[in-house]
Design an enzyme around this catalytic site. Structure first.
Site, PDB file in Angstrom:
ATOM      1  N   TYR A  35       0.860  -1.176   0.000  1.00  0.00           N
ATOM      2  CA  TYR A  35       0.000   0.000   0.000  1.00  0.00           C
ATOM      3  C   TYR A  35       0.902   1.235   0.000  1.00  0.00           C
ATOM      4  O   TYR A  35       1.504   1.584   1.005  1.00  0.00           O
ATOM      5  CB  TYR A  35      -0.889   0.046   1.239  1.00  0.00           C
ATOM      6  CG  TYR A  35      -1.994  -0.984   1.301  1.00  0.00           C
ATOM      7  CD1 TYR A  35      -2.333  -1.763   0.201  1.00  0.00           C
ATOM      8  CD2 TYR A  35      -2.701  -1.178   2.475  1.00  0.00           C
ATOM      9  CE1 TYR A  35      -3.349  -2.697   0.275  1.00  0.00           C
ATOM     10  CE2 TYR A  35      -3.729  -2.112   2.563  1.00  0.00           C
ATOM     11  CZ  TYR A  35      -4.037  -2.872   1.458  1.00  0.00           C
ATOM     12  OH  TYR A  35      -5.041  -3.799   1.546  1.00  0.00           O
TER      13      TYR A  35
ATOM     14  N   PHE B 269     -13.181  -3.999   0.905  1.00  0.00           N
ATOM     15  CA  PHE B 269     -13.979  -3.244  -0.064  1.00  0.00           C
ATOM     16  C   PHE B 269     -15.464  -3.251   0.299  1.00  0.00           C
ATOM     17  O   PHE B 269     -16.316  -3.096  -0.562  1.00  0.00           O
ATOM     18  CB  PHE B 269     -13.815  -3.800  -1.481  1.00  0.00           C
ATOM     19  CG  PHE B 269     -12.554  -3.371  -2.168  1.00  0.00           C
ATOM     20  CD1 PHE B 269     -11.678  -2.484  -1.581  1.00  0.00           C
ATOM     21  CD2 PHE B 269     -12.244  -3.868  -3.427  1.00  0.00           C
ATOM     22  CE1 PHE B 269     -10.508  -2.098  -2.218  1.00  0.00           C
ATOM     23  CE2 PHE B 269     -11.081  -3.486  -4.078  1.00  0.00           C
ATOM     24  CZ  PHE B 269     -10.210  -2.593  -3.470  1.00  0.00           C
TER      25      PHE B 269
END
Length: 291
Positions: A63, A220
């Site tokens: 990330y 998500f």
């Protein structure tokens, strides 16, 4: 509805955490790349999450790259004794921002060492091996490397991410799988094709997780599907004077005691809003209506 969940409850080292965690992916720049637009707010989000009772934080060294790990360390180190930091390996980013497998045993070891260094830890408490499609490296080889590092003490618990039911069954045959991190939400319960590849959903593996007391960690959960969820979730949101995103999180918490949501955000206001979802009590009638 339990307020906590235990990871690896039958192991010698169970970890009990509160049932809303925080996913750090949204703290990066655009396309999950680079530094956050507002670095002070990103650091404050992490500190506030912990102050409000979050003790499960999800990250990955890809990330950013390495952005969220460095933010976590800057904001929270030295870590409180009850904080569980979960990371992921098995993927990396190219300079063109594409996502590619990084799952050979030497790659996985390199990723673990990098996570330990950037987080400032001697042992990662929970690591998800993210499966990136049907690549050339067999699952047995990938998990074998993970279990080797677990025996060495670099990893406490091993989990799997982006897995089908068949892959989870295969993983369980190879060794103890502590957690599963898959795409899952009220409006997105089965497999979906995304820019990152074919993402298995949560419904295919949820009952298997329940059978084995394996927490299912949905990712998500607030991004995909809510605009297509129809009127039902909006009606329940109005009934409870809540947002649709909050009802989605409340639905996850009520759907199964093994679900551990990790909603992510780059907004301090949205963080507080997300965490308030834990206080929403959906009735049996609500859940039946949302089925």
């Amino acid at each position: 509805m339990s307020a906590t969940i235990t990871i690896a409850p039958t192991s010698a080292y169970p970890l009990t955490v509160n049932r809303l965690g925080y996913g750090t992916m949204r703290l990066t720049g655009p396309e999950i790349w680079g530094e956050p637009a507002n670095r002070p707010e990103a650091l404050q989000i992490l500190r506030t999450a912990v102050e409000l009772g979050v003790n499960f934080i999800d990250t990955a060294d890809y990330y950013g790259e390495d952005v969220t790990n460095r933010l976590i360390r800057e904001a929270l180190y030295p870590y409180s004794s009850d904080l569980v930091i979960c990371t992921k390996v098995g993927a990396t980013r190219r300079p063109d921002k594409s996502w590619v497998p990084f799952n050979r045993p030497e790659n996985l070891r390199q990723s673990i060492e990098n996570n330990l260094r950037t987080l400032g830890q001697e042992q990662v408490q929970l690591v998800h091996l993210r499966l990136m499609g049907q690549g050339p490296v067999p699952l047995e080889e990938q998990l074998g490397a993970m279990f080797d590092m677990q025996r060495e003490g670099k990893i406490l618990h091993v989990g799997l991410s982006n897995v089908t039911r068949e892959q989870l069954e295969a993983g369980l045959a190879l060794g103890p799988i502590a957690t599963v991190e898959n795409m899952y939400s009220y409006a997105q319960r089965t497999s979906v094709f995304s820019a990152h590849g074919d993402n298995p959903g949560g419904e295919e593996v949820l009952d298997l997780c329940e059978q084995h007391q394996i927490p299912l960690i949905p990712f998500f959960s607030l991004i995909h599907g809510l605009p297509k969820a129809g009127n039902k979730i909006a009606e329940i949101a109005q009934k409870h004077n809540a947002t649709e995103a909050q009802i989605n999180l409340a639905w996850l918490l009520h759907r199964s005691p093994v679900i551990l949501p990790i909603p992510g955000t780059s907004s301090l206001a949205h963080l507080r809003e997300n965490l308030q979802a834990a206080d929403i009590k959906l009735s049996e009638e609500d859940m039946a209506y949302l089925a």
